[in-house]
Design an enzyme around this catalytic site. Structure first.
Site, PDB file in Angstrom:
ATOM      1  N   GLU A  34      15.991   7.874  -2.148  1.00 40.09           N
ATOM      2  CA  GLU A  34      15.385   6.806  -2.638  1.00 40.09           C
ATOM      3  C   GLU A  34      13.720   7.414  -2.718  1.00 40.09           C
ATOM      4  O   GLU A  34      12.791   6.576  -3.220  1.00 40.09           O
ATOM      5  CB  GLU A  34      15.348   5.668  -1.656  1.00 40.09           C
ATOM      6  CG  GLU A  34      14.441   6.048  -0.390  1.00 40.09           C
ATOM      7  CD  GLU A  34      13.738   4.890   0.209  1.00 40.09           C
ATOM      8  OE1 GLU A  34      14.059   3.724  -0.280  1.00 40.09           O
ATOM      9  OE2 GLU A  34      13.168   4.923   1.353  1.00 40.09           O
ATOM     10  N   ASN A  35      13.519   8.539  -2.059  1.00 39.77           N
ATOM     11  CA  ASN A  35      12.010   9.302  -2.294  1.00 39.77           C
ATOM     12  C   ASN A  35      12.038  10.392  -3.321  1.00 39.77           C
ATOM     13  O   ASN A  35      11.371  11.209  -3.120  1.00 39.77           O
ATOM     14  CB  ASN A  35      11.430   9.636  -0.887  1.00 39.77           C
ATOM     15  CG  ASN A  35      11.459   8.197   0.047  1.00 39.77           C
ATOM     16  OD1 ASN A  35      12.137   8.203   0.969  1.00 39.77           O
ATOM     17  ND2 ASN A  35      10.367   7.324  -0.209  1.00 39.77           N
TER      18      ASN A  35
ATOM     19  N   HIS B 236      19.159   2.131   6.679  1.00 44.76           N
ATOM     20  CA  HIS B 236      17.943   2.672   6.421  1.00 44.76           C
ATOM     21  C   HIS B 236      16.854   1.736   7.092  1.00 44.76           C
ATOM     22  O   HIS B 236      16.660   0.386   6.701  1.00 44.76           O
ATOM     23  CB  HIS B 236      17.677   2.246   4.863  1.00 44.76           C
ATOM     24  CG  HIS B 236      16.762   3.128   4.357  1.00 44.76           C
ATOM     25  ND1 HIS B 236      16.348   4.483   4.124  1.00 44.76           N
ATOM     26  CD2 HIS B 236      15.191   3.027   3.904  1.00 44.76           C
ATOM     27  CE1 HIS B 236      15.289   5.020   3.739  1.00 44.76           C
ATOM     28  NE2 HIS B 236      14.499   3.651   3.518  1.00 44.76           N
TER      29      HIS B 236
ATOM     30  N   ASN C  71      14.311   0.998   0.891  1.00 42.26           N
ATOM     31  CA  ASN C  71      13.161   0.249   0.665  1.00 42.26           C
ATOM     32  C   ASN C  71      12.425   0.577  -0.580  1.00 42.26           C
ATOM     33  O   ASN C  71      11.836  -0.203  -1.357  1.00 42.26           O
ATOM     34  CB  ASN C  71      12.052   0.050   1.809  1.00 42.26           C
ATOM     35  CG  ASN C  71      11.648   1.252   2.144  1.00 42.26           C
ATOM     36  OD1 ASN C  71      12.259   1.994   2.296  1.00 42.26           O
ATOM     37  ND2 ASN C  71      10.223   1.619   2.365  1.00 42.26           N
ATOM     38  N   HIS C  72      12.612   1.789  -1.096  1.00 42.08           N
ATOM     39  CA  HIS C  72      11.964   2.364  -2.201  1.00 42.08           C
ATOM     40  C   HIS C  72      12.675   2.408  -3.596  1.00 42.08           C
ATOM     41  O   HIS C  72      12.328   2.915  -4.546  1.00 42.08           O
ATOM     42  CB  HIS C  72      11.163   3.771  -2.050  1.00 42.08           C
ATOM     43  CG  HIS C  72       9.928   3.596  -1.228  1.00 42.08           C
ATOM     44  ND1 HIS C  72       8.911   2.970  -1.460  1.00 42.08           N
ATOM     45  CD2 HIS C  72       9.592   4.251   0.083  1.00 42.08           C
ATOM     46  CE1 HIS C  72       8.106   3.221  -0.400  1.00 42.08           C
ATOM     47  NE2 HIS C  72       8.584   3.780   0.291  1.00 42.08           N
TER      48      HIS C  72
ATOM     49  N   HIS D 125      12.253  10.071   8.192  1.00 36.49           N
ATOM     50  CA  HIS D 125      12.037  11.156   7.653  1.00 36.49           C
ATOM     51  C   HIS D 125      11.867  12.292   8.802  1.00 36.49           C
ATOM     52  O   HIS D 125      11.572  13.325   8.622  1.00 36.49           O
ATOM     53  CB  HIS D 125      10.947  11.199   6.552  1.00 36.49           C
ATOM     54  CG  HIS D 125      11.048  10.368   5.415  1.00 36.49           C
ATOM     55  ND1 HIS D 125       9.894  10.567   4.487  1.00 36.49           N
ATOM     56  CD2 HIS D 125      11.689   9.427   5.157  1.00 36.49           C
ATOM     57  CE1 HIS D 125      10.344   9.822   3.604  1.00 36.49           C
ATOM     58  NE2 HIS D 125      11.469   9.058   3.739  1.00 36.49           N
TER      59      HIS D 125
ATOM     60  N   HIS E 104      15.293   7.043   6.710  1.00 41.30           N
ATOM     61  CA  HIS E 104      13.806   6.202   6.348  1.00 41.30           C
ATOM     62  C   HIS E 104      12.772   6.698   7.310  1.00 41.30           C
ATOM     63  O   HIS E 104      11.888   6.821   6.469  1.00 41.30           O
ATOM     64  CB  HIS E 104      13.903   4.700   6.718  1.00 41.30           C
ATOM     65  CG  HIS E 104      12.757   4.008   6.638  1.00 41.30           C
ATOM     66  ND1 HIS E 104      11.877   3.821   5.184  1.00 41.30           N
ATOM     67  CD2 HIS E 104      11.921   3.546   7.218  1.00 41.30           C
ATOM     68  CE1 HIS E 104      11.026   3.069   5.238  1.00 41.30           C
ATOM     69  NE2 HIS E 104      10.755   2.957   6.502  1.00 41.30           N
TER      70      HIS E 104
HETATM   71 FE   FE2 Z   1      12.675   4.223   3.204  1.00 44.00          FE
END
Ligand code: FE2
Length: 267
Positions: free
Chosen positions: A39-40, A154, A68-69, A181, A179
């Site tokens: 997602e990133n 997440h 979320n992204h 990281h 999430h």
């Molecule tokens: Fe995230």
């Protein structure tokens, strides 16, 4: 049967580390199935694109999860409806494009379920994740509907992730957090046989603030105006877990945390 799960791929550093290493690592560790949280992965550090997904699939990724992204690069909203191997959190408010759970074919007629959930604490608003998980488990059973189940949770806080791990214990092969990281040092097999790690960590440049530019990140904490936030672009580390699964029970035999290269080192 061996599953590799890699945490949030961040920007060009994360993507390059995947492209450079994944095929070789799959061979070295004799991995049967690879799941990554993507997602990133966009160069901006938020969201992902069709092109990135295709690059991941080409270098050995089987399933991409998100969080979320997921919608930050708008084009993905169309692509996710066409691509069965790309998931978004199941507990997003409906209607939402895509889906949060899929069942996929493995060799020898085995099937693996992959479930993507998102936490409620300090996260964007979504359906209650424990209620979503309970409903899911009422209708989906290990060794009836699939031979293995992997849950990507997440979420921001360790207690919520820990609780979900125990809630799925004995009903999933692996529950792993994403999430934050930052990889946690708590990989273990829970009492009921589910492999667990609170956070897989990120695939990206750890000489950063969770993948993003250090100076801008510090300025943001000082509430100073900072220029556009962007990911650091140094050499990326791969982070995640490798799980050996029992074909008879669908549960985990063991779990090892996995770290490759750059700023972090496995000891
Ligand atoms: Fe995230």
């Amino acid at each position: 049967m061996r599953i590799m799960f890699l945490g949030d791929v961040v920007g060009v550093s994360g993507c390059s580390a995947i492209m450079k290493n994944l095929k070789k690592e799959i061979e070295t560790y004799k991995i049967d199935f690879v799941i990554i949280n993507g997602e990133n992965a966009d160069k901006s550090g938020v969201g992902l694109t069709e092109e990135i997904c295709k690059d991941f699939f080409n270098c050995g990724v089987n399933i991409i999860t998100t969080g979320n992204h997921v919608w930050d690069q708008k084009e993905i909203m169309k692509f996710i409806d066409k691509e069965n191997r790309l998931l978004r959190p199941k507990n997003l408010f409906e209607p939402a494009p895509g889906k949060g759970f899929g069942i996929y074919e493995l060799k020898n007629d085995l099937k693996i379920g992959v479930l993507n959930l998102m936490g409620n604490v300090f996260m964007k608003k979504s359906e209650d994740v424990f209620e979503t998980a309970e409903k899911f488990l009422n209708t989906n059973k290990l060794k009836e509907d699939y031979d293995f189940l992997v849950v990507d949770f997440h979420g921001e806080i360790t207690s919520e992730k820990n609780a979900i791990g125990h809630f799925f214990d004995g009903k999933a092969t692996l529950v792993v957090g994403t999430h934050t990281h930052i990889p946690t040092n708590d990989a273990r097999v829970l009492d009921g046989g589910t492999a667990y790690q609170t956070d897989a960590g990120m695939c990206g440049d750890y000489n950063s603030v969770i993948g993003m530019n250090k100076e801008n990140s510090i300025n943001r904490f000082f509430k100073k105006n900072s220029t556009k936030h962007y990911p650091e672009v140094g050499e990326g580390t791969l982070c995640g877990v490798i799980v050996d699964c029992d074909i008879e029970t669908g549960l985990a035999k063991n779990i090892k945390s996995y770290i490759l290269g750059a700023n972090l080192k496995n000891i």
